[in-house]
Structure formats: structure tokens, C-alpha cells
Design a protein around this motif. Structure first.
Motif, short mmCIF file in Angstrom:
data_model
loop_
_atom_site.label_atom_id
_atom_site.label_comp_id
_atom_site.label_asym_id
_atom_site.label_seq_id
_atom_site.Cartn_x
_atom_site.Cartn_y
_atom_site.Cartn_z
N GLU A 172 0.87 -1.07 0.16
CA GLU A 172 -0.13 0.03 -0.01
C GLU A 172 0.89 1.39 -0.04
OE1 GLU A 172 -3.40 2.10 2.45
OE2 GLU A 172 -2.97 -0.09 2.96
N CYS A 173 0.75 2.23 -0.99
CA CYS A 173 1.29 3.56 -1.12
C CYS A 173 0.34 4.50 -1.04
CB CYS A 173 2.15 3.41 -2.42
SG CYS A 173 3.38 2.11 -2.56
N VAL A 174 0.62 5.52 0.11
CA VAL A 174 -0.11 6.59 0.08
C VAL A 174 0.68 7.86 0.05
CG1 VAL A 174 -2.08 5.31 1.53
CG2 VAL A 174 -0.08 6.43 2.75
N ALA A 175 -0.12 8.88 -0.24
CA ALA A 175 0.71 10.34 -0.28
C ALA A 175 1.01 10.75 1.31
CB ALA A 175 -0.25 11.38 -1.04
N GLY A 176 1.97 11.25 1.25
CA GLY A 176 2.13 11.50 2.84
C GLY A 176 3.59 11.93 2.93
N PRO A 177 3.94 12.03 4.34
CA PRO A 177 5.43 12.18 4.66
C PRO A 177 6.19 10.79 4.48
CG PRO A 177 4.07 12.47 6.78
CD PRO A 177 3.12 12.41 5.54
N GLY A 178 7.43 10.73 4.19
CA GLY A 178 8.15 9.63 4.34
C GLY A 178 8.50 9.19 5.52
N LEU A 179 9.01 8.00 5.92
CA LEU A 179 9.61 7.74 7.15
C LEU A 179 10.96 7.93 7.28
CD1 LEU A 179 8.31 3.96 6.80
CD2 LEU A 179 7.34 5.90 8.06
N SER A 180 11.36 8.52 8.26
CA SER A 180 12.72 9.03 8.73
C SER A 180 13.65 7.91 8.61
CB SER A 180 12.80 9.93 9.87
OG SER A 180 13.87 10.43 10.30
N GLY A 181 14.78 7.90 7.72
CA GLY A 181 15.83 6.95 8.04
C GLY A 181 15.42 5.62 6.97
N ALA A 182 14.18 5.59 6.69
CA ALA A 182 13.85 4.24 5.90
C ALA A 182 14.67 4.15 4.63
CB ALA A 182 12.47 4.27 5.66
N PRO A 183 14.81 2.97 4.39
CA PRO A 183 15.45 2.67 3.15
C PRO A 183 14.55 2.81 1.96
CG PRO A 183 15.53 0.67 4.42
CD PRO A 183 14.75 1.60 5.12
N LEU A 184 14.90 3.58 0.63
CA LEU A 184 14.04 3.82 -0.39
C LEU A 184 12.96 3.05 -0.69
CD1 LEU A 184 14.19 6.32 -2.26
CD2 LEU A 184 15.17 5.07 -3.84
N LEU A 185 13.27 1.77 -0.93
CA LEU A 185 12.08 0.70 -1.27
C LEU A 185 11.10 0.44 -0.35
CD1 LEU A 185 14.48 -1.69 -3.05
CD2 LEU A 185 12.93 -0.28 -3.97
N GLN A 186 11.34 1.18 1.15
CA GLN A 186 10.10 0.72 2.16
C GLN A 186 9.56 1.96 2.49
OE1 GLN A 186 12.20 -0.83 5.71
NE2 GLN A 186 12.88 -2.43 4.50
N GLU A 187 9.68 3.26 1.84
CA GLU A 187 9.06 4.39 1.82
C GLU A 187 7.65 4.32 1.33
OE1 GLU A 187 9.75 7.39 2.92
OE2 GLU A 187 11.78 7.34 3.20
N PRO A 188 6.55 4.86 2.32
CA PRO A 188 5.39 4.46 1.95
C PRO A 188 4.67 5.21 0.89
CG PRO A 188 5.44 5.46 4.02
CD PRO A 188 6.84 5.00 3.73
N ASN A 189 5.32 6.12 0.47
CA ASN A 189 4.86 7.25 -0.55
C ASN A 189 5.51 7.15 -1.87
OD1 ASN A 189 7.16 8.39 0.48
ND2 ASN A 189 6.21 10.49 0.63
N LEU A 190 6.49 6.23 -2.08
CA LEU A 190 7.20 5.94 -3.11
C LEU A 190 6.75 4.93 -4.08
CD1 LEU A 190 10.81 6.75 -2.04
CD2 LEU A 190 9.14 8.38 -2.73
N VAL A 191 6.40 5.10 -5.49
CA VAL A 191 6.51 3.95 -6.45
C VAL A 191 7.67 4.09 -7.24
CG1 VAL A 191 4.12 4.02 -6.32
CG2 VAL A 191 5.18 5.40 -7.66
N PHE A 192 7.75 2.75 -7.99
CA PHE A 192 9.00 2.66 -8.94
C PHE A 192 8.70 2.06 -10.28
CE2 PHE A 192 10.06 2.03 -4.29
CZ PHE A 192 10.92 2.96 -4.23
N THR A 193 9.71 2.62 -11.09
CA THR A 193 9.56 2.09 -12.57
C THR A 193 9.40 0.40 -12.64
OG1 THR A 193 10.86 3.91 -13.23
CG2 THR A 193 10.65 2.07 -14.75
N GLY A 194 8.32 -0.15 -13.58
CA GLY A 194 8.52 -1.54 -13.63
C GLY A 194 7.34 -2.19 -12.94
#
Length: 169
Positions: A103-125
């Protein structure tokens, strides 16, 4: 050297090992090329972007950081992007190997979280499996996570065998 020392069997064995080693190197290179080609097939051809407050379709290769894209159920994510509005579920298996949608939602990211675990990011492919959202592109092409994976497969270099290292002495 083995032929000069009249040890022909050893000479032929060395030649056979060198030929086998070259064959394996070619095979590994071909596999890396195929991996990159396979990854490229996962990139969408079109993207739905917001321009002048209206959605319009553009070639995914024309996207630049800062573009606002519309993501909806069934759409492939055309670039790495940060959600600005809405929420979606995304099949991240192409990038993370996870079998369940995230689940990905608009909002603030997690402080210090790895890029792939950010809840507000989606990735190519990756593919949207549910919901609708708008997202701001922050990486395209080789600068995406999928591009990084492709670069790693191209850079995989074969180390010289002990026999090859010894031959250079």
C-alpha cells in the motif's frame, strides 16, 4: 611452455581450460545482456501526465523529474515517483521480490527508512493493482531503481581464474 618441456598432455589440458573459461565468460556476458533486455520490457511505453490541469498521454521516455503522473488500477508505473495525492496498492515484486502488493499513500516519508520501504514512493516497472493517485516523478531511465538493477547486471564482471592469473606471471 608445457609443449617445450615435452609435456604435451599438460599443454592440451591448459588450452582446454582456457577455451572452457572463455566459453563461460561469453555465456555470462550473454546472460547479463538478456537480463537487461528483460528488464527493459517491463517499462511502459506511455504515461498519463497532468499538463495544464488536464491529463494527457505522453511517451514514457519523455518523462522528466518534476512531471506529475496519474496512476490508476492496471497502470504500469512509468518512473520512480513520490505520491502527492491519493493512495494505491502496487505490485513491487519486480523491484523487491515481495509477492503481496504494497500500500502506497501520499504523505510524509519515514525518517531514515530505505528507499524501497518508503510508503509514499512507487518505482518503474511496478504495476498498480488498486486505487488511484497522482505522483511527482523524481527519477527516470538509468537513475531509477530498475535502472540501478540493470546496471548491476551489466557490471557483473568475471574475475580471472587462478590459471589466468598465473599465466600473466
Amino acid at each position: 611452455m608445457a609443449f617445450v618441456a615435452d609435456i604435451a598432455v599438460l599443454g592440451w589440458a591448459v588450452i582446454a581450460v582456457i577455451i572452457l573459461n572463455a566459453g563461460f565468460a561469453l555465456l555470462q556476458e550473454r546472460q547479463a545482456e538478456q537480463a537487461v533486455e528483460t528488464l527493459a520490457r517491463y517499462l511502459p511505453e506511455q504515461a498519463l501526465v497532468i499538463r495544464d490541469d488536464r491529463p494527457s498521454a505522453v511517451g514514457a521516455g519523455e518523462l522528466v523529474p518534476g512531471a506529475l503522473v496519474v496512476l490508476e488500477e492496471g497502470a504500469e508505473v512509468p518512473a520512480d515517483a513520490r505520491l502527492t495525492d491519493g493512495g494505491i496498492e502496487v505490485d513491487l515484486s519486480m523491484v523487491t521480490g515481495e509477492s503481496t502488493p504494497a500500500e502506497c499513500v501520499a504523505g510524509p516519508g519515514l525518517s531514515g527508512a530505505p528507499l524501497l520501504q518508503e510508503p509514499n514512493l512507487v518505482f518503474t516497472g511496478t504495476t498498480c493493482t488498486e486505487g488511484q493517485a497522482k505522483a511527482m516523478v523524481f527519477a527516470t531511465g538509468d537513475h531509477t531503481e530498475l535502472g540501478r538493477i540493470a546496471a548491476l547486471s551489466q557490471r557483473a564482471r568475471r574475475d580471472p581464474s587462478p590459471l589466468e592469473r598465473r599465466g600473466g606471471e
